[in-house]
Design a protein around this motif. Structure first.
Motif, mmCIF file in Angstrom:
data_model
loop_
_atom_site.group_PDB
_atom_site.id
_atom_site.type_symbol
_atom_site.label_atom_id
_atom_site.label_comp_id
_atom_site.label_asym_id
_atom_site.label_seq_id
_atom_site.Cartn_x
_atom_site.Cartn_y
_atom_site.Cartn_z
ATOM 1 N N HIS A 15 6.842 -1.453 39.747
ATOM 2 C CA HIS A 15 7.782 -2.226 39.194
ATOM 3 C C HIS A 15 7.889 -2.950 40.677
ATOM 4 N N LEU A 17 10.803 -2.705 41.920
ATOM 5 C CA LEU A 17 12.104 -2.111 43.013
ATOM 6 C C LEU A 17 11.464 -0.298 42.811
ATOM 7 N N LEU A 74 17.208 2.619 46.136
ATOM 8 C CA LEU A 74 16.804 1.857 45.674
ATOM 9 C C LEU A 74 16.948 0.500 46.007
ATOM 10 N N PRO A 75 17.061 -0.805 46.257
ATOM 11 C CA PRO A 75 17.261 -1.705 46.680
ATOM 12 C C PRO A 75 18.229 -3.041 46.138
ATOM 13 N N THR A 76 19.016 -2.340 44.933
ATOM 14 C CA THR A 76 19.684 -3.092 44.268
ATOM 15 C C THR A 76 21.144 -2.799 43.937
ATOM 16 N N ARG A 77 22.277 -3.036 43.067
ATOM 17 C CA ARG A 77 23.016 -2.511 43.162
ATOM 18 C C ARG A 77 22.967 -2.178 41.210
ATOM 19 N N ARG A 78 22.221 -2.800 41.025
ATOM 20 C CA ARG A 78 22.313 -2.638 39.123
ATOM 21 C C ARG A 78 21.103 -1.979 38.774
ATOM 22 N N LYS A 79 22.320 -1.105 38.973
ATOM 23 C CA LYS A 79 21.604 0.577 38.530
ATOM 24 C C LYS A 79 22.600 1.150 38.371
ATOM 25 N N SER A 113 21.997 -3.201 34.131
ATOM 26 C CA SER A 113 21.076 -2.625 35.213
ATOM 27 C C SER A 113 19.809 -2.844 35.390
ATOM 28 N N ARG A 114 18.838 -2.643 36.367
ATOM 29 C CA ARG A 114 17.494 -2.775 36.450
ATOM 30 C C ARG A 114 16.757 -1.787 36.330
ATOM 31 N N ALA A 115 17.565 0.122 36.850
ATOM 32 C CA ALA A 115 17.022 0.849 37.073
ATOM 33 C C ALA A 115 18.415 2.356 36.334
#
Length: 332
Positions: A15, A17, A74-79, A113-115
């Motif tokens: 993955h 992320l 984790l390098p995302t804000r979509r969680k 969300s990605r996570a």
């Protein structure tokens, strides 16, 4: 022994992320010292995952602390971080009251969300089994990274009569998530209870108190028409007897409904844990889970100090989890 992630097949792709060990430990509270088992779990958590990780181990071992530090790195804000029972309560509500198809309901809950972080993955209700397998497949098919924490290894989720209903979900967890154990060690929840919060669950108390005649009953009715009996209610606190909440045939959905309507609960006339009937003791464990997870202050008036029953049919991990959480209360 900590179960480290297995090497992924050649056709499997990690993955995108991920977070390194240093990024995880760097997001822990200051002066946090990980013991050897926690360090090993952090290293396994930082390894590349195909669909996510299932972090499990005894109570008070820092699973949520590690998972939340990893999730934050984790390098995302979509969680999205969500409590297991809240998620499925919301899902069942969408499916029942609004009659939304399952796939559409899951899409709405997950959004973009990605996570997803599922904290406190412990199954109390067989109704969860109906949707859990579909939810896991939804995550896997859409390449949503899933991080889950639990006191139970996957194979021991929902022990007893209803276990077979969870087998398809268990197989998905074991096949697609890296199962990581935080091995036995110090229960840091009990150690941390020496430094008390001014609010929330750990601001509460467990006091010895004689049985007394309860105040007149007050009825509270849920949206589904289930009646809960309490003895006093204000904007900040609800008071009820043990028999009101744990003697009655209530479950986690009703306790969540109650927790949404207060910031503090006083529980009166709690019997000695060693003499509680199995069903009442199990409901008490579920109530403790909800109040702790929602950070609702709990003040208990009991006939005895909380001691582990020597012989009970209540699942051992449910009981140990409740006792560990009770240890965070002030004992008078």
């Amino acid at each position: 022994m900590t179960a480290v992630p297995l090497a992924m097949p050649d056709e499997a792709v990690a993955h995108p992320l991920t977070a390194r060990v240093g990024q995880i430990t760097g997001r822990l509270p200051e002066e946090t010292l990980l013991d050897a088992a926690q360090q090993e779990a952090a290293s396994a958590l930082a390894a590349p995952h195909r669909h996510g990780a299932y972090l499990w181990g005894p109570v008070g071992r820092g699973k949520s602390l590690l998972a939340e530090a990893y999730f934050a790195a984790l390098p995302t804000r979509r969680k999205r971080r969500v409590h297991f029972h809240d998620f499925f309560l919301e899902l069942q509500s969408a499916l029942g009251a609004r009659r939304v198809p399952l796939d559409r309901a899951l899409n709405r809950l997950i959004g973009g969300s990605r996570a997803i972080l599922f904290d406190e993955f412990h199954a109390h209700d067989v109704a969860d089994a109906v949707y859990l397998t579909a939810t896991l497949r939804h995550f896997i098919d859409r390449d949503v990274l899933l991080i889950a924490t639990s006191n139970d290894p996957p194979g021991e989720l929902m022990p007893g009569l209803w276990h077979e209903h969870f087998v398809p979900a268990i197989r998905l967890i074991e096949q697609h998530l890296d199962v990581i154990e935080v091995a036995d060690g110090t229960d840091y929840r009990g150690v941390g209870s020496k430094i008390r919060s001014a609010t929330g669950f750990s601001a509460g108390s467990w006091a010895l108190s004689p049985t007394r005649a309860p105040s007149p009953a007050i009825e509270m009715t849920t949206e589904n028409g289930i009646v809960l009996t309490v003895r006093a209610r204000s904007a900040e606190r609800i008071t009820a007897t043990f028999e009101d909440l744990c003697g009655a045939p209530l479950g986690t959905p009703q306790y969540l409904w109650l927790a949404d309507r207060t910031t503090a609960l006083t529980l009166l006339d709690v019997p000695d844990l060693r003499t509680m009937h199995r069903d009442a003791l199990l409901r008490f464990c579920h109530l403790i889970d909800v109040l702790y997870d929602r950070d609702i202050r709990l003040d208990v008036h009991a006939r005895a100090l909380p001691e582990r029953p020597l012989d009970t049919a209540v699942p051992a991990r449910s009981l140990e989890r409740a006792l560990s959480r009770i240890s965070a209360l002030r004992h008078d």
